[in-house]
Design an enzyme around this catalytic site. Structure first.
Site, PDB file in Angstrom:
ATOM      1  N   LYS A 136       0.847  -1.185   0.000  1.00 57.08           N
ATOM      2  CA  LYS A 136       0.000   0.000   0.000  1.00 57.08           C
ATOM      3  C   LYS A 136       0.877   1.227   0.000  1.00 57.08           C
ATOM      4  O   LYS A 136       2.001   1.208   0.490  1.00 57.08           O
ATOM      5  CB  LYS A 136      -0.892   0.037   1.249  1.00 57.08           C
ATOM      6  CG  LYS A 136      -2.056  -0.932   1.221  1.00 57.08           C
ATOM      7  CD  LYS A 136      -2.912  -0.726   2.456  1.00 57.08           C
ATOM      8  CE  LYS A 136      -4.083  -1.684   2.482  1.00 57.08           C
ATOM      9  NZ  LYS A 136      -4.915  -1.480   3.681  1.00 57.08           N
ATOM     10  N   GLY A 137       0.345   2.289  -0.527  1.00 50.99           N
ATOM     11  CA  GLY A 137       1.065   3.550  -0.529  1.00 50.99           C
ATOM     12  C   GLY A 137       0.100   4.705  -0.575  1.00 50.99           C
ATOM     13  O   GLY A 137      -1.119   4.531  -0.488  1.00 50.99           O
ATOM     14  N   ASN A 138       0.657   5.882  -0.717  1.00 53.77           N
ATOM     15  CA  ASN A 138      -0.183   7.078  -0.759  1.00 53.77           C
ATOM     16  C   ASN A 138      -1.009   7.154  -2.030  1.00 53.77           C
ATOM     17  O   ASN A 138      -2.119   7.679  -2.029  1.00 53.77           O
ATOM     18  CB  ASN A 138       0.696   8.326  -0.652  1.00 53.77           C
ATOM     19  CG  ASN A 138       1.297   8.471   0.721  1.00 53.77           C
ATOM     20  OD1 ASN A 138       0.677   8.119   1.709  1.00 53.77           O
ATOM     21  ND2 ASN A 138       2.517   8.967   0.772  1.00 53.77           N
ATOM     22  N   LYS A 141      -1.862   0.911  -4.511  1.00 55.93           N
ATOM     23  CA  LYS A 141      -1.751  -0.303  -3.717  1.00 55.93           C
ATOM     24  C   LYS A 141      -1.529  -1.453  -4.677  1.00 55.93           C
ATOM     25  O   LYS A 141      -1.884  -1.378  -5.863  1.00 55.93           O
ATOM     26  CB  LYS A 141      -2.982  -0.514  -2.842  1.00 55.93           C
ATOM     27  CG  LYS A 141      -4.231  -0.864  -3.596  1.00 55.93           C
ATOM     28  CD  LYS A 141      -5.439  -0.926  -2.667  1.00 55.93           C
ATOM     29  CE  LYS A 141      -5.209  -1.889  -1.542  1.00 55.93           C
ATOM     30  NZ  LYS A 141      -6.384  -1.964  -0.627  1.00 55.93           N
ATOM     31  N   ASP A 250      18.792   3.402 -13.593  1.00 51.36           N
ATOM     32  CA  ASP A 250      18.678   3.115 -12.155  1.00 51.36           C
ATOM     33  C   ASP A 250      19.010   1.653 -11.894  1.00 51.36           C
ATOM     34  O   ASP A 250      18.322   0.967 -11.132  1.00 51.36           O
ATOM     35  CB  ASP A 250      17.266   3.441 -11.660  1.00 51.36           C
ATOM     36  CG  ASP A 250      17.209   3.528 -10.144  1.00 51.36           C
ATOM     37  OD1 ASP A 250      18.283   3.621  -9.510  1.00 51.36           O
ATOM     38  OD2 ASP A 250      16.099   3.500  -9.587  1.00 51.36           O
TER      39      ASP A 250
END
Length: 1088
Positions: A136-138, A141, A250
């Site tokens: 989950k995140g801001n 999800k 990255d």
């Protein structure tokens, strides 16, 4: 970039355990904002730009279908209806007639609970049955899901588009566009894209083997044969990207995932971009330890050469288990990267060393291309009959007729063969195309979809009886069953939702909203022990609200954590267990769970209370501290800065194997990504990208931390401020779900005090403020223990944290010396969140704001809370992404003076800075030859600092430019005086070595007498030397203009088993024969 901060928390991942009580039977309202509960507006979804559109809500009757006849949000095969209960919650219900969750007062509670559990398990999105929440995140999800047609497990990332600004959406869709072009066996696949007006669903390949980083942490360095097999796959995939004019930018061990067969999967294309010859790029992005020299120099680059350098660092990491370039701050790392000097381990083969020299070339023009690398001797040892060659992508028009026939049978009621062929040939990434792709994948073990594996997902540390029940439940699971992964945010370095399991992690590498990235995180070691719940466990109801995605992002992901754990808006996770269950564990009680494969720390419906959970978790974590999983602490030599010189000692208390980085004070709701004009190319005109307008005012992610400054340092700041004035804006601290109001007020007050203290030395002596490390935001560092730091350090006493304190010398990773001053002290609280965190991907995890100050200002950070940039056992996943030109300052009003981590200080370069020796070696497990006082200390788990996000990229790049100006002369490391390393004579002791068979020179003399004899012999032989530590000397002999130059180090060590002292010789550079000649001569002349 990785060490410069956790600013970019777009999808700060959250361990699912934080919503322990948010299940269907909970009485706490799950949503307090009714306007977030949106009703469905249409019965039928449409197809947008080749993207399947899923409805945002359920229907009142019937089954919602897409244009291809796919149910999108159905429960139990019926319709998904949402009725509001008295508590303001939404409940999905099933069945033909009833639309209320409570059907009648006479219905038994048992049948109601059974229905709730059945509903949780039967939620569908498209043709995917959602098994559990794994991140989950801001803004998003992640759900682990099973494709109902093929039975394959996939990871579905559900993104709230309304929380993203247009720029972030552009970056997100650029990433999706790039992933759609990729078809390589060692790159994470994107299967399907579904979209509504508010939500984006990305169906991605699921990998169960975890990250290469965690594999190294669990097992130590790879043998060259194993490293070769992995590295061939990595090179093949990156060469494939370059052949399609795509650069990754990255590449690092954290972005290399492993599938169930231990094959490499490259993940996280959030910073990827296309390149073309003649159009140079200048965005500084990636992870600092993996960043190429031209990025630190601020030069523009073509593209592929920066990936080639990163591959060299990855090769070194695989073979040695450590980083070739390391430093305690960005300035020190920059110097070492620009010098290009690194150590060659004695066990590294000559062929591997020669291959490294092709990668790690400072001049990008001379760096080898991957086509040439593929022909290298080391790359093909053992593969003489299968020399590595560029990957040939199968032609697009090559259609598998067998799969087409299966699709015709599957979709015979909805589509004809022509429609199916069109979908596959045009790669529409909708239901038909996704099914075609999944039919080509190898079938997974069906046992992993059993009810036990679907429900046993609790992350709590359970009691012994529960563990026994879980052990019985897991017998029905496949040993190859995947474990849950977690989503992490580019904008969050500390809150990685770690979900655990022996299988590894979910591959959520595919997308990020510009800075909102749901990369697979390694699962947690501790949560891996909790793993399975009893069969009666009921998953959380948050899995039933797929049709209401927006509330899931901001309500369920933060409401319970702010109630139960005020310190963590994103619940702390823990480190993953080894993919194959081979991690040594100290507790016999958890041995039976080393094959717990399907277990996932996802929902916590069966946990009595968060307090009980945390107590049990702490108890088990204390049992699970394993020496093979710990990285060594360092104790830097004291700085000789005059009367006010302070010493630095790092506490070494036994740390539980858990993440403590749950203190996130800046949880932005609107990620901002700035990038070069020449890099934000045609995507801005992409008609497929909806430009979201009218987004309400969002809080800024920029948080200005307070300063901890001693009187002497403030005087330096006053002097420096006349040359480089700084701006301090306390107003840049903003409320966030992870910082309670009381903590926010503390941060604001401390920031104001520190701001005024910068102009009055007396203000720095104010009483320390109470700041509990678990509740304080990492970016709002207060001087909670500044006085304790100064008092303890001025007395020369090592700082205490937890149960013990030790001192440890760490040798620098290169011959360059650091030029920064640092003062560290533990938090005033007794929490097991220790301040000195050893990072892998950036062993000096520094927030970007720490580098936004004028480099003429020396800041000494005292008494860090666990909110420092070195959070113990926390993945500092930061990616630096921004301009590299000095004049490109940020316009977001961020501070020039940012928070300075405990053991990181940006000092004035030149003679005005106190030279402090020592560096952080992020030792992975089984690399214990540099441990100090191993008999009396435990070591912290190396945490990771990832990549630096976007919002602060310009400020960090400006700081780098300032460093470049000051370092415009040749990089000549300052040699600290011997007196500087002798300040703590009474406290520093030689390292104790357990294994002594390689010790050829021993003596019963005192260590200081031995050092005097060594210096005398070195002088007699014309050797240049530099005393890096009290009992270690860096030596150089030979002509630097020829190949005869040899560098080595000599260290006096204790040999407890022999009751003697010994001299350890270690070659750093130069030929083996040259080293042996001079080392033998010196050893013979030593009169010991």
């Amino acid at each position: 970039m990785s060490t410069v901060s956790s600013y970019f928390m777009g999808i700060s991942s959250k361990k699912n355990g934080s919503s322990a009580t948010a299940n269907k039977q909970s009485t706490r309202p799950q949503e307090s904002h009714h306007h977030r509960r949106q009703q469905p507006t249409s019965q039928q979804s449409t197809e947008m730009n080749g993207t399947t559109t899923a409805p945002s809500g359920g229907t009142s009757s019937g089954t919602t279908t897409t244009s291809s006849g796919v149910p999108t949000a159905s429960t139990g095969g019926g319709s998904a209806r949402y009725s509001s209960s008295s508590s303001g919650r939404s409940h999905p219900t099933t069945g033909g007639g009833s639309s209320s969750h409570a059907r009648s007062s006479g219905q038994s509670g048992m049948s109601s609970r059974s229905a709730a559990r059945r509903n949780d398990q039967d939620v569908h999105v498209g043709k995917y049955k959602l098994l559990k929440t794994i991140g989950k995140g801001n803004f998003a999800k992640v759900k682990l899901a099973k494709h109902v047609i093929t039975g394959h497990e996939v990871a579905i990332k559900i993104i709230d588009k309304t929380a993203l600004n247009p720029s972030s959406l552009q970056k997100l869709f650029r990433e999706v566009k790039i992933m759609k072009q990729l078809d390589h066996p060692n790159i994470v696949k994107l299967y399907q894209v579904m979209e509504t007006e508010q939500t984006l669903y990305l169906v991605l390949e699921y990998a169960s083997g975890g990250e290469v980083f965690d594999y190294l942490v669990a097992h130590g360095r790879m043998k060259e044969k194993e490293a070769r097999a992995k590295f061939r796959q990595i090179v093949s995939a990156v060469q494939y990207l370059h052949s399609k004019n795509i650069i990754h930018r990255d590449l690092k061990a954290e972005n290399l995932l492993l599938d169930q067969d231990m094959n490499i999967k490259i993940a996280d294309f959030g910073f990827s971009n296309t390149f073309s010859l003649g159009n140079k790029l200048d965005t500084f992005c990636g992870s600092p330890p993996y960043a190429a020299p031209e990025l630190f120099s601020g030069k523009k680059y073509d593209g592929p050469e920066v990936d080639v350098w990163s591959l060299g660092v990855i090769l070194y990491t695989l073979v040695s288990g450590s980083l070739p370039f390391d430093g305690q701050n960005l300035k020190e790392l920059r110097e070492r990267v620009l010098r290009g000097k690194y150590r060659i381990p004695f066990y590294m083969s000559t062929d591997c060393e020669n291959l490294l020299k092709k990668f790690l070339v400072i001049n990008p023009q001379r760096r080898s291309s991957l086509d040439n690398i593929m022909k290298d001797r080391w790359m093909n040892v053992g593969y003489e009959d299968d020399e590595l060659k560029p990957f040939i992508e199968p032609p697009k028009d090559q259609i598998d007729e067998q799969r087409i026939e299966k699709l015709i049978q599957i979709f015979q009621l909805g589509f004809n063969k022509a429609t199916i062929l069109e979908s596959v040939e045009k790669e529409k990434f909708e239901d038909i195309h996704a099914t075609y792709l999944l039919l080509g994948e190898r079938k997974s073990d069906p046992s992993r979809y059993s009810r036990s594996s679907a429900t046993a997902t609790g992350p709590s540390i359970t009691s012994g009886a529960a563990l026994a029940s879980a052990a019985n439940a897991q017998k029905h699971q496949s040993s190859a069953a995947p474990a849950s992964g977690s989503s992490s945010s580019r904008r969050s370095s500390q809150n990685d939702a770690a979900a655990s399991g022996a299988g590894g992690t979910v591959v959520m590498s595919g997308t990020r909203h510009g800075g909102v990235q749901m990369r697979a995180q390694p699962t947690s070691r501790q949560a891996a022990i909790s793993l399975l719940q009893p069969p009666s466990y009921k998953p959380s109801s948050n899995t039933t609200q797929i049709a209401q995605i927006p509330p899931l992002f901001n309500r369920n992901s933060t409401a319970t954590s702010s109630t139960n754990q005020p310190s963590s808006g994103i619940t702390a996770g823990t480190r993953k267990i080894d993919p194959k269950g081979r991690i040594p564990l100290n507790s016999a009680a958890v041995q039976s769970h080393r094959t717990a494969t399907g277990a996932v720390a996802a929902n916590t419906g069966g946990i009595p209370s968060q307090r009980d959970h945390s107590q049990q978790q702490q108890q088990y974590m204390n049992q699970l501290t394993s020496s093979s999983m710990m990285s060594k602490l360092i104790n830097k030599t004291p700085a000789a800065g005059g009367a006010n010189a302070t010493t630095s000692a790092t506490s070494a208390a036994a740390a539980p194997l858990q993440k403590s980085g749950s203190q996130i004070s800046h949880a932005p709701t609107e990620p901002v990504i700035r990038e070069d004009d020449d890099e934000s190319n045609s995507e801005h005109q992409n008609g497929n990208v909806p430009l979201i307008g009218g987004v309400g005012p969002q809080t800024s992610p920029v948080v200005a931390p307070s300063e901890d400054v001693t009187s002497s340092e403030q005087q330096k700041q006053e002097k420096a401020s006349s040359e480089a004035p700084k701006e301090t804006k306390p107003s840049m601290i903003h409320q966030s779900p992870s910082m309670p109001p009381s903590q926010m007020m503390t941060a604001m007050e401390s920031l104001k005090l520190s701001e005024s203290g910068g102009k009055s030395p007396s203000n720095s002596q104010q009483p320390p403020q109470r700041a509990t490390s678990q509740q304080m935001s990492r970016s709002a560092t207060t001087n909670s223990a500044a006085n304790m730091a100064s008092n303890q350090q001025s007395s020369g006493a090592p700082q205490q944290s937890g149960a013990s304190s030790q001192q440890c010398h760490t040798k620098p990773s290169s011959t360059s010396s650091s030029s920064s001053s640092s003062t560290t002290a533990p938090t005033s609280s007794g929490q097991p969140h220790h301040q000195h965190q050893l990072t892998h991907n950036a062993s000096f995890s520094v927030t970007p704001s720490a580098y936004q100050m004028p480099t003429t200002t020396t800041i000494t950070s005292g008494a860090p809370t666990s909110s420092s940039a070195f959070p113990r056992n926390t993945r500092n996943r930061q990616t630096f992404h921004g301009k590299t030109e000095k004049d490109k300052g940020g316009d977001d009003g961020s501070d020039e003076i940012g928070d300075t981590p405990a053991n990181v200080s940006i000092g004035a370069t030149g003679a005005s800075a106190n030279n402090t020796e020592g560096t952080i070696w992020s030792k992975l497990s089984k690399l214990t030859r540099r441990d100090h006082n191993r008999e009396s200390m435990t070591q912290p788990v190396s945490s990771r600092a990832g990549t630096i996000g976007a919002a602060q990229g310009q400020q960090t790049a400006a700081a780098l430019a300032a460093i470049r100006e000051q370092s415009s002369g040749p990089l000549t490391p300052g040699t600290p005086p011997v007196a500087q390393a002798m300040t703590q004579e009474g406290d520093v002791k030689p390292r104790s070595l357990r294994f002594t068979w390689s010790m050829k020179t021993t003596s019963s003399l005192a260590p200081d007498d031995m050092m005097r004899e060594i210096r005398k012999v070195l002088d007699a032989n014309g050797c240049d030397y530099e005393q890096r530590e009290r009992y270690m000397i860096l030596c150089v002999h030979g002509d630097p203009n020829t190949d005869s130059l040899v560098q080595w180090e000599m260290e006096v060590c204790k040999l407890p088993r022999l009751s003697l002292n010994g001299v350890r010789f270690k070659r750093i550079s130069g030929t083996s024969i040259g080293f042996k000649n001079i080392a033998s001569k010196i050893a013979q002349e030593l009169n010991l």
